[in-house]
Design a protein around this motif. Sequence first.
Motif, PDB file in Angstrom:
ATOM      1  N   THR A 136      36.898  38.271  39.882  1.00  0.00           N
ATOM      2  CA  THR A 136      37.876  37.167  38.921  1.00  0.00           C
ATOM      3  C   THR A 136      39.084  37.587  38.834  1.00  0.00           C
ATOM      4  OG1 THR A 136      35.720  36.767  37.583  1.00  0.00           O
ATOM      5  CG2 THR A 136      37.700  36.311  36.720  1.00  0.00           C
ATOM      6  N   ARG A 139      41.506  37.520  42.137  1.00  0.00           N
ATOM      7  CA  ARG A 139      41.736  36.071  42.509  1.00  0.00           C
ATOM      8  C   ARG A 139      42.967  35.470  41.638  1.00  0.00           C
ATOM      9  NH1 ARG A 139      42.737  31.195  39.166  1.00  0.00           N
ATOM     10  NH2 ARG A 139      41.903  31.648  37.274  1.00  0.00           N
ATOM     11  N   PHE A 142      46.086  36.727  43.425  1.00  0.00           N
ATOM     12  CA  PHE A 142      46.019  35.860  44.812  1.00  0.00           C
ATOM     13  C   PHE A 142      46.605  34.490  44.414  1.00  0.00           C
ATOM     14  CE2 PHE A 142      43.719  39.234  46.791  1.00  0.00           C
ATOM     15  CZ  PHE A 142      43.809  38.948  48.243  1.00  0.00           C
ATOM     16  N   THR A 143      46.119  33.909  43.549  1.00  0.00           N
ATOM     17  CA  THR A 143      46.730  32.394  43.022  1.00  0.00           C
ATOM     18  C   THR A 143      48.005  32.662  42.647  1.00  0.00           C
ATOM     19  OG1 THR A 143      44.217  31.890  42.162  1.00  0.00           O
ATOM     20  CG2 THR A 143      46.108  30.554  41.714  1.00  0.00           C
ATOM     21  N   GLY A 159      37.949  26.995  48.905  1.00  0.00           N
ATOM     22  CA  GLY A 159      37.140  27.724  47.806  1.00  0.00           C
ATOM     23  C   GLY A 159      35.788  26.999  47.807  1.00  0.00           C
ATOM     24  N   PHE A 193      35.340  35.030  43.388  1.00  0.00           N
ATOM     25  CA  PHE A 193      36.586  35.195  43.888  1.00  0.00           C
ATOM     26  C   PHE A 193      37.156  33.700  44.487  1.00  0.00           C
ATOM     27  CE2 PHE A 193      39.493  35.876  47.472  1.00  0.00           C
ATOM     28  CZ  PHE A 193      40.530  36.801  46.900  1.00  0.00           C
ATOM     29  N   PHE A 194      36.138  33.414  45.376  1.00  0.00           N
ATOM     30  CA  PHE A 194      36.557  32.080  46.049  1.00  0.00           C
ATOM     31  C   PHE A 194      36.354  30.795  45.047  1.00  0.00           C
ATOM     32  CE2 PHE A 194      36.142  34.492  49.792  1.00  0.00           C
ATOM     33  CZ  PHE A 194      37.299  34.474  50.414  1.00  0.00           C
ATOM     34  N   ASN A 196      37.720  31.041  41.915  1.00  0.00           N
ATOM     35  CA  ASN A 196      38.748  31.035  41.187  1.00  0.00           C
ATOM     36  C   ASN A 196      39.973  31.111  42.047  1.00  0.00           C
ATOM     37  OD1 ASN A 196      38.071  31.995  38.226  1.00  0.00           O
ATOM     38  ND2 ASN A 196      36.747  33.350  39.254  1.00  0.00           N
ATOM     39  N   PHE A 197      40.145  31.781  43.006  1.00  0.00           N
ATOM     40  CA  PHE A 197      41.044  31.464  44.042  1.00  0.00           C
ATOM     41  C   PHE A 197      40.668  30.303  45.002  1.00  0.00           C
ATOM     42  CE2 PHE A 197      43.208  32.588  48.427  1.00  0.00           C
ATOM     43  CZ  PHE A 197      44.311  32.110  48.024  1.00  0.00           C
TER      44      PHE A 197
END
Length: 315
Positions: A136, A139, A142-143, A159, A193-194, A196-197
Motif C-alpha cells: 500500500t 504505491r 509510485f502514483t 492495475g 500494490f497494483f 493502489n497504483f
Amino acid sequence: MFGAVPALLTYYWCMKMPETARYMALVARNAKQAASDVSKVMQVEIEAEEEKVDKIGTASSNSFGLFTREFAQRHGLHLLGTSVCWFLLDIAYINNLFQKDIFSAIGWLPKAETMNAIHEVYRVAMSQTIIALCGTIPRYWFTVVFIDYIDKFTIQLMGFFFMTVFMFALAIPYDHWLSNSAGFLIMYSLTFFFANFGPNATTFVVPAEIFPEKLRLNCHSISAASGKLVAIVGALGFPYAAQNKDPSKTDADYPPGNGVRNSLFLLGGINCLGIFFTFLVPECKGKSLEEITGEKEEADANDMQQASSTQTFPV
C-alpha cells in the motif's frame, strides 16, 4: 471526543477554500471573481474576459443537463465507465475485510482458540502492517511520481490486469500456497500494490477531469456513490462468503461460506470485468479541460463560422 478535532478542522478549512475559477466563470458566470482568484494563486494580474466567458458559458457543451439525451450521447458511456470501474474496484478492494480469514487459512495466524483477544489483535495488526508496508505505502510514491508521465488509462488498465493475474495466481494453486505462506503474502501484497497504483488512484482522479464543469460534481458523486454502495454490501457479505465450507471450521456465529479460494476466484473475475469497463473511460493526458469536454472544438468551430460569415470576396 478528540477524534472530532480533525473533522472540525477539515470542515473549517473547506469552508475557507474558494470555488475553482472554472466554476466561477462557467457556472456562476462571475468572470471578475474568477480572474481575481486566479490572480491570487498565480500572482499575476489577469483581466476578466466577460464576453469570452459568456460565450463559453452559453455554448451547447455547457447548456445541457444531467438527465438529457445530449449528455447521454456525449458522456453517458464515460459515466458508465467511471461508475462501474469504481464499483468493481471497491468489490475487489473489500478483501481488506477478510484478511484475517486469509491469514488464518494459510497458517499465518494461529487458531483463534489458542490466542487471547490482545494477542489476536496484535497478530492481525502485525500482518496487516506487513501488507501495507509491502504494497500500500509504496504505491503512493509510485502514483505521485508516475501519474503525470503514464496516462491514467494505462495505469487503470494495468492495475486491473495485474490484480486479475495475482488473484488467479493465488486461487488456482491455492493448496500450494497453504505450505508457502511467505510466497502467498508476497503475491497478496502485489494485488494491493497494483490496486493502489492503479484503479484506486485513477477512479478518484478521472471523473474530476472528463466531465463538463457544470456537471462535474454530479458525475463524480455518482461514480463515488457507486463504489460506496458496493462497499456496504461487501462489508456485510464477504466475511460470510470467505468462511470455510466445513461448518466445524467457521468462525463463531458464522454459517459455512464459499471458502477463501472461491472468494479469490470471484475477486479475480471482478477485476477482469474492470479491464473491459476501463475502455469506456477516455484518456485525458496532455489535454486541457476544454478539449476533454468538447468546449474547445465547439469554440473553434464557432470562430471559423464567424470568420467565414464576415469574410469578403473581390468581385
